[in-house]
Design a protein around this motif. Sequence first.
Motif, mmCIF file in Angstrom:
data_model
loop_
_atom_site.group_PDB
_atom_site.id
_atom_site.type_symbol
_atom_site.label_atom_id
_atom_site.label_comp_id
_atom_site.label_asym_id
_atom_site.label_seq_id
_atom_site.Cartn_x
_atom_site.Cartn_y
_atom_site.Cartn_z
ATOM 1 N N PRO A 17 21.978 -5.280 -1.429
ATOM 2 C CA PRO A 17 20.510 -5.244 -1.438
ATOM 3 C C PRO A 17 19.874 -5.017 -0.071
ATOM 4 O O PRO A 17 18.806 -4.398 0.020
ATOM 5 C CB PRO A 17 20.126 -6.615 -2.008
ATOM 6 N N THR A 34 13.678 11.867 -8.597
ATOM 7 C CA THR A 34 12.757 10.740 -8.782
ATOM 8 C C THR A 34 11.491 10.924 -7.961
ATOM 9 O O THR A 34 11.549 11.322 -6.794
ATOM 10 C CB THR A 34 13.430 9.417 -8.367
ATOM 11 N N ALA A 72 22.288 -1.266 -5.644
ATOM 12 C CA ALA A 72 21.157 -2.090 -5.215
ATOM 13 C C ALA A 72 21.462 -3.568 -5.351
ATOM 14 O O ALA A 72 21.102 -4.386 -4.484
ATOM 15 C CB ALA A 72 19.912 -1.727 -6.021
ATOM 16 N N GLN A 73 22.137 -3.956 -6.437
ATOM 17 C CA GLN A 73 22.467 -5.362 -6.658
ATOM 18 C C GLN A 73 23.576 -5.840 -5.724
ATOM 19 O O GLN A 73 23.564 -6.980 -5.268
ATOM 20 C CB GLN A 73 22.883 -5.557 -8.119
ATOM 21 N N PRO A 95 15.222 2.562 -2.090
ATOM 22 C CA PRO A 95 14.918 3.328 -3.300
ATOM 23 C C PRO A 95 14.652 4.793 -2.973
ATOM 24 O O PRO A 95 13.950 5.116 -2.014
ATOM 25 C CB PRO A 95 13.664 2.651 -3.861
ATOM 26 N N ILE A 108 23.111 3.508 -9.214
ATOM 27 C CA ILE A 108 22.029 3.143 -8.293
ATOM 28 C C ILE A 108 21.707 1.657 -8.411
ATOM 29 O O ILE A 108 21.564 0.945 -7.406
ATOM 30 C CB ILE A 108 20.779 4.001 -8.549
ATOM 31 N N HIS A 109 21.615 1.165 -9.649
ATOM 32 C CA HIS A 109 21.271 -0.241 -9.828
ATOM 33 C C HIS A 109 22.410 -1.169 -9.403
ATOM 34 O O HIS A 109 22.159 -2.239 -8.833
ATOM 35 C CB HIS A 109 20.867 -0.505 -11.278
ATOM 36 N N GLN A 110 23.641 -0.768 -9.641
ATOM 37 C CA GLN A 110 24.763 -1.593 -9.195
ATOM 38 C C GLN A 110 24.871 -1.621 -7.674
ATOM 39 O O GLN A 110 25.193 -2.659 -7.083
ATOM 40 C CB GLN A 110 26.064 -1.094 -9.820
ATOM 41 N N TRP A 167 21.591 6.285 -12.955
ATOM 42 C CA TRP A 167 20.856 5.018 -13.085
ATOM 43 C C TRP A 167 21.777 3.830 -12.894
ATOM 44 O O TRP A 167 21.479 2.890 -12.153
ATOM 45 C CB TRP A 167 20.187 4.971 -14.459
ATOM 46 N N SER A 168 22.912 3.839 -13.579
ATOM 47 C CA SER A 168 23.811 2.687 -13.536
ATOM 48 C C SER A 168 24.338 2.444 -12.127
ATOM 49 O O SER A 168 24.304 1.312 -11.623
ATOM 50 C CB SER A 168 24.980 2.888 -14.497
#
Length: 320
Positions: A306, A22, A302-303, A311, A298-300, A295-296
């Motif tokens: 938090p 990224t 982060a949620q 990032p 990383i976002h889970q 992606w999945s």
Amino acid sequence: MIKNIPLLEVDEVKITLIMDNTIDLFMTGNEIVHRFDSSKSPLTKDDGFSALIAEHGFSTMIQVKNGNKQATVLLDAGMSPNGILHNMNSLGIDINDIQAIIISHGHVDHTMGLPSLVEKLESHKIPLICHPDAFLGRKLIMPGGYEVNVSAPKLTASQQEKIVFINTVDPTLLGDDMILVSGEIARTTDFETGFPIHYTKHKGQWENDPAVKDDQCVIVNVRGKGLVVITGCCHSGLINTIHYAQTLTNSQKVYAVLGGFHLTGGIFEKIIPATITELQKINPTYLMPGHCTGWSAIHQIAQSMPKAFIPNNVGTTLVF
């Protein structure tokens, strides 16, 4: 199991992400997370590429300081022959400051830049720490039956003269005992079961090798904060890796975990919930998932966590 490795506490560790999946040249940081300053470099280099490039690969520089002692090591070398050299140039990194090279495991996305890097070294006999399996033939046999070669590149005789191979399954202390390479990681969880489509060539024969036994991490212990664990791909499992770092150092407090967590794709996405549940129990102060985390996941992460989440971004330097 090996325990109580005498890893010294450090006053400071700087971890610079040289290569990852990224890139965002304008991402903002803070007092801990230092992003690439695009105002100090042209956005396009003379070779026509962006000042920093991203690829499906991983490489990071780890600098530690304890009193008047300092050490600098490189973990992994990216996916392309010259990608890390390009980014090092933009980041102002002197290759010859590197005192040791560590290979997290012998896959192409962590090793392809190694020959070009070694070629540029002025110093001779730089330690290269890797598992005995790291330079064996490797491949993936995909569900459709086609094969993907993921073997590490071979070093020429002249390149090998510039390094000293330290091939070991055991932990290795570097930099005046301020940096610990884990060696082979114990597999103890019931849900991190490996990479079933992975094969290694032993004595001329291909063998199914879901464990990817050469997978290892780097560990630093920051004074008053706890362990910082840097992973390449985490083929041994993220939770296995963190638990093993805790066991080796006899330290339960985990301050930061970063690198590839290998939670991408259909095989691994099913273990994301169990991984996050265990991460929440460990409760690291900071998490920066990258590379093969996906992606999945990383976002889970982060949620779910938090306050800990950072990032991922090529050119980032974390200062702990």
